[in-house]
Design an enzyme around this catalytic site. Sequence first.
Site, PDB file in Angstrom:
ATOM      1  CE  LYS A 178      52.762 -10.919 -27.714  1.00  0.00           C
ATOM      2  NZ  LYS A 178      53.138 -11.061 -26.295  1.00  0.00           N
ATOM      3  CD  GLU A 254      40.904 -15.924 -16.477  1.00  0.00           C
ATOM      4  OE1 GLU A 254      40.560 -14.845 -15.957  1.00  0.00           O
ATOM      5  OE2 GLU A 254      41.998 -16.473 -16.287  1.00  0.00           O
ATOM      6  CB  CYS A 288      41.891 -12.722 -12.992  1.00  0.00           C
ATOM      7  SG  CYS A 288      42.990 -12.442 -14.338  1.00  0.00           S
ATOM      8  CD  GLU A 385      41.586  -7.670 -11.893  1.00  0.00           C
ATOM      9  OE1 GLU A 385      41.534  -7.251 -13.074  1.00  0.00           O
ATOM     10  OE2 GLU A 385      41.652  -8.868 -11.614  1.00  0.00           O
TER      11      GLU A 385
HETATM   12  C1  SIN Z   1      44.382 -15.775 -13.195  1.00  0.00           C
HETATM   13  O1  SIN Z   1      44.756 -14.877 -12.471  1.00  0.00           O
HETATM   14  O2  SIN Z   1      43.908 -15.517 -14.295  1.00  0.00           O
HETATM   15  C2  SIN Z   1      44.490 -17.225 -12.838  1.00  0.00           C
HETATM   16  C3  SIN Z   1      44.356 -17.518 -11.419  1.00  0.00           C
HETATM   17  C4  SIN Z   1      44.220 -18.991 -11.129  1.00  0.00           C
HETATM   18  O3  SIN Z   1      44.277 -19.828 -12.024  1.00  0.00           O
HETATM   19  O4  SIN Z   1      44.006 -19.305  -9.970  1.00  0.00           O
END
Ligand code: SIN
Length: 481
Positions: A178, A254, A288, A385
């Site tokens: 998805k 993740e 992230c 964040e």
């Molecule tokens: C992400 O923001 O989850 C991935 C960042 C990356 O692969 O560098």
Amino acid sequence: MKLNDPTLLHVDSYINGGWVAGKTRFAVTNPANGEVIAEVADLGSAEVTAAIDAAVPAQKAWAKRTAKDRAMVMRKWYDLVMANAEDLAVILTTEMGKPLAEAKGEIAYGASFIDWFAEEARRVCGDVLETPQADKRLLTFKQPIGVFGAITPWNFPIAMITRKVAPGIAAGCACVLKPAEQTPLSALALAELAERAGLPAGIMNIVTGMNAPAIGETMCADDRIRKMTFTGSTEVGRILMRQSADSVKKMSLELGGNAPLLVFDDADLDKAVTGAMMSKFRNAGQTCVCANRIFVQDGIYDAFAKRLAEATDALQVGNGMTDGVEQGPIINDQGLAKIKRHVEDAVGKGAILLTGGKPHALGGTFFEPTVLTEMTSDMQLFREETFGPVAALFKFNDEDDAIAMANDSEFGLAAYLFTENAARLFRVSEALEFGIVAVNTGIFSSEVGPFGGLKNSGLGREGSKYGIDEFLEIKFVCVGM
Ligand code: SIN
């Protein structure tokens, strides 16, 4: 949207090798101007189940093929992705907003996982173990886990798919994916290219839809899905983990980050400013692993802040399709509201704005690239964040304090440090409670490095020689003689 190959643009889901329209549609908009760019199939639980029905037999047949054979299909897929990089980048920028140059970078980055795992498919090896009993022989087989569910985010509409799907199909698994509702077009274009490469029906099923909770729950509740892989918030990761408990699925998660970036007095100032800019403003701060809390030692603090503010001020903001633009829009109003809340909270508690700090004159969801100084740990940004273009500078005096502040977070995905002192480099890297530590650079992502976090940032590793293990089971075979 102008494409060299308009047949890459699909608006229906891809299940069992066919395009499925469903009964209702949802709108995909361009975050740069709010225009509706497509009406995409809005599917749900019933179609997830249909996709699993298709994936189960397809996976069994796929797993029987040799790894070399699977790798050849993947290699073709890689070639097709690279050959269509231009179009894929246009689709990506139009639905997600990142500058076209960054989108092209993401296509190459995303494709690298297909290439890498096509190679890794051929290096999956069991063992022959030394036996403790003379009348027995002990072996291990590594076998595909089966059908997996994947839920991917909007911030990397191609790379987060390939980083999950490529190791899975290389290992001999099949998936039900998805994609984020904001960015389904990139996912569907990838499916079109996978089909052209010869990926059999049922191996990569893509269910588009707005009702993410129902889709996720259906995947998690189905016993036939043996693994879930997800990139997104810690909150949703926990829900998926709970929902997967009854069927005891393997999980790769993740999740959120709150990356610290440490600049020591002995850092090379040029490297530190360049690295901080890359880490902070990549994808308008919407990754992230973007530096969220920038800790700078007192001796270099003022010089670093001045240089960072100058570089930030020079960033070109605009529609990602315009030449020279370095920062696109924020994905949606919710994202924009969080950024505003963090800046207002920080300024209200005494932070100083060096540049930016408010929605951009372009309107919509554009936000000014921002630098804040005099940040303190009681501000919201310290714990949450921001996911936006806000560089927040905290001052520190001593190494131990910097490490303690950096580690003072429920998250542990990525951290950065800038120093020219080799002993400090090792000392601080070891002390940081993060899955990834980048030293003297603001960019570390590649298909070769293991990507993943500690603490509430998740479970498992993506990419690298370890990534394929997440899709394999070890079977122990004991043979009596
Ligand atoms: C992400 O923001 O989850 C991935 C960042 C990356 O692969 O560098």
